[in-house]
Design a protein around this motif. Structure first.
Motif, short mmCIF file in Angstrom:
data_model
loop_
_atom_site.label_atom_id
_atom_site.label_comp_id
_atom_site.label_asym_id
_atom_site.label_seq_id
_atom_site.Cartn_x
_atom_site.Cartn_y
_atom_site.Cartn_z
N MET A 118 0.80 -1.22 0.00
CA MET A 118 0.00 0.00 0.00
C MET A 118 0.84 1.28 0.00
O MET A 118 0.28 2.37 0.10
N ARG A 151 -5.69 3.64 2.36
CA ARG A 151 -4.91 2.49 2.84
C ARG A 151 -5.71 1.74 3.89
O ARG A 151 -5.86 2.19 5.01
N ASP A 174 -6.21 -6.34 1.57
CA ASP A 174 -5.63 -5.00 1.55
C ASP A 174 -6.17 -4.20 0.37
O ASP A 174 -6.80 -4.74 -0.53
N SER A 175 -5.92 -2.89 0.40
CA SER A 175 -6.35 -2.02 -0.69
C SER A 175 -5.12 -1.55 -1.46
O SER A 175 -5.05 -0.44 -1.93
N GLY A 176 -4.14 -2.44 -1.53
CA GLY A 176 -2.85 -2.08 -2.13
C GLY A 176 -2.82 -2.20 -3.64
O GLY A 176 -3.85 -2.16 -4.30
N GLY A 208 -6.51 -3.90 -4.75
CA GLY A 208 -5.91 -4.67 -3.68
C GLY A 208 -5.96 -6.17 -3.89
O GLY A 208 -6.33 -6.65 -4.95
#
Lengths: 311, 221
Positions: free
Chosen positions: A220, A228, A248-250, A300
């Motif tokens: 992220m 994030r 995750d939102s990576g 993500g």
């Protein structure tokens, strides 16, 4: 170790052949000999016993070597896992130091406050008692972190025991909390409150989860600060297993990378060794579970592993 | 331990912004026990929503918090003229964070565990600084009011005088007689509560007013 094993199997076969052929030969005229002479019979029985004993010894030696080889492999695996754990702890050291510092700093302030309050006339005893309670609680809090850290740093082979995966998730969260805050990542948990325990090694499972979390946080770094997000979730997958997910939102995982992600020495990080996920997979497989990744495109990725429930 | 605070700190509050309950409680406790008035806030938002952001005192701020971080709060505060001085507290000795914090206008930087003596010393200094800044801002406000109460003629005389012009020169410049200039000058001095030329020059400096260039130019010419 394995190549020595390969030699010993034919050797044993040869041994048996040499031992069995004369015995078989002897078998043909066994009745004759039985009738003809007691001495010959005795010789036959003794011979048979010797052959049997020799066979047993050979099998035992072989078995022993095999087990030793397995032990060696296990030891090597746990050594690699331990090395990876040291690297992992190194990556979250700042976070851990912060988590220990927090209660220590509170203890210091509280002790000073109590000292000042004691010189008041009359001293506010209730407040001082409350302060002492808080000092005790903070001490235990620092102790808890150090205890978990020591567990992670100790070298150990897989030791199965009854494990609460929610507890594993909470401890992981505790260790990375400060790191996540520093990186501006909002962490949420979705833990199934009614989760049965599993048979597993708490330290190794902790390692798997921490690894997934650190990877998620790393992914992220290029994402805008407001976006994030990290979620840790536990739930029953089906009647046989429990799954733990790190979402995750990576940057996400490219479709071409998905299949190679868990291979040794495969990495997308500039400073990565490419060992974390392959060790994570080895640990999960040792527990009889599975591990996989799903990509949400540019929004993500989700990493999930399952651990079978205790029968 | 340290002495109780003097009356100088009265009316000033110490705002402790930290998400960690133990740390925040410990810090506010020791500050209160030392005779200060400390208040804790769980997050940057809680602090900004209170009226604390512009009241007298100082802020003890944790750098890394979930949600808006200490540095983001600092950036928001630095846009306000009356924001109290900020002391940063951090758990890690991250050079980059320290540099960013000092650049954003923090007056001090403490690392955990925070020693009480150091904390009290820094907090006192920050409060002193806030008092000075408040006094200075108050002075500017008062002087500006006084200056704005001058008529445009009196303002012209003021600008001329601080540029070093004589009454005679001013009379020529403003196309009037020397006696009228003297009257304007006297009224201007009374309104600004100035006793001397030195007072006028100081007032001009505080208000950021440059001497009238044309008059100097005339004089040189």
């Amino acid at each position: 170790m394995h190549h020595r094993e390969a030699f010993s199997a034919p050797t044993a076969a040869l041994f048996v052949a040499i031992a069995v052929v004369p015995t078989a030969h002897a078998h043909a005229s066994l009745v004759d000999r039985f009738l003809s002479s007691d001495g010959a019979l005795l010789t036959g029985i003794v011979g048979l016993l010797i052959v049997q004993t020799a066979l047993i010894v050979v099998l035992m030696v072989q078995n022993h070597r095999q087990r030793q080889a397995q032990d060696d492999t296990k030891r090597q695996q746990s050594e690699v896992a331990h090395a990876a754990r040291l690297v992992l702890v190194g990556e979250i050291t700042a976070s851990i130091a912060h988590e220990v510092n927090q209660p220590l700093s509170a203890i210091l302030s509280n002790a000073d406050a109590a000292e000042i309050l004691l010189s008041a006339t009359p001293p506010p005893l209730d407040e001082i008692r409350q302060i002492l309670d808080d000092i005790r609680r903070d001490d235990l809090r620092a102790h808890e972190i150090v205890r978990n850290l020591r567990k992670l740093l100790t070298k150990r082979e897989v030791q199965m025991e009854s494990v609460d995966l929610n507890e594993i998730a909470r401890t992981a969260l505790l260790l990375i909390k400060a790191d996540a805050a520093r990186r501006g990542i909002a962490v949420t948990t979705k833990l199934d409150g009614d989760l049965p325990h599993v048979q597993g090694d708490p330290v190794h499972l902790q390692q798997v989860l921490l690894n997934l979390i650190v990877n998620a946080m790393d992914s992220m770094s290029e994402v805008p600060a407001d976006d994030r997000r990290l979620e840790i979730a536990t739930r029953r997958r089906d009647t046989r297993s429990i799954e733990v997910s790190v979402i995750d939102s990576g940057a996400g995982v490219k479709a071409s990378e998905l299949s190679r992600l868990f291979d040794s020495f495969y990495t997308t990080k500039p400073q990565g060794m490419g060992l974390g996920l392959s060790i994570a997979r080895a640990i999960v497989q040792t527990h009889g579970g599975n591990i996989w990744a799903q990509s949400n495109g540019a929004r993500g990725a989700a990493f999930t592993f399952t651990i079978p429930m205790a029968a | 331990m340290t002495m109780a605070m003097t009356t100088m700190e009265r009316g000033f509050k110490v705002h402790v912004v930290d998400d960690d309950d133990s740390f925040r409680t410990g810090l506010t406790r020791v500050l209160n026990a030392s005779g200060l008035h400390a208040i804790g806030y769980r997050c940057a938002g809680e602090f900004l929503l209170s009226d604390a952001a512009s009241s007298p005192g100082c802020v003890v701020l944790d750098v890394s918090m979930p949600g808006p971080s200490g540095i983001e709060l600092m950036d928001a505060l630095s846009l306000r003229e009356s924001a109290p001085p900020v002391i940063f507290v951090t758990g890690c000795t991250d050079v980059q964070t320290s540099v960013h914090a000092m650049k954003s206008g923090a007056v001090d930087f403490l690392t955990k565990p925070v020693r009480t003596d150091t904390l009290l010393d820094r907090v006192k200094r920050a409060i002193d600084l806030d008092r000075e800044r408040r006094n200075a801002r108050q002075e500017v406000r008062e002087l500006r009011e006084r200056y704005e109460s001058l008529t445009s003629r009196e303002q012209s005389v003021f600008l001329g005088v601080i540029a070093g012009a004589l009454n005679k020169q001013l009379a020529v410049e403003l196309d009037t007689c020397e006696r009228t200039i003297k009257t304007h000058r006297a009224r201007m001095m009374t309104k600004l509560r100035a006793a001397s030329l030195a007072d006028l020059v100081r007032i001009a400096r505080v208000l950021g007013i440059a001497p009238a260039e044309t008059l100097i130019a005339d004089e040189v010419a």
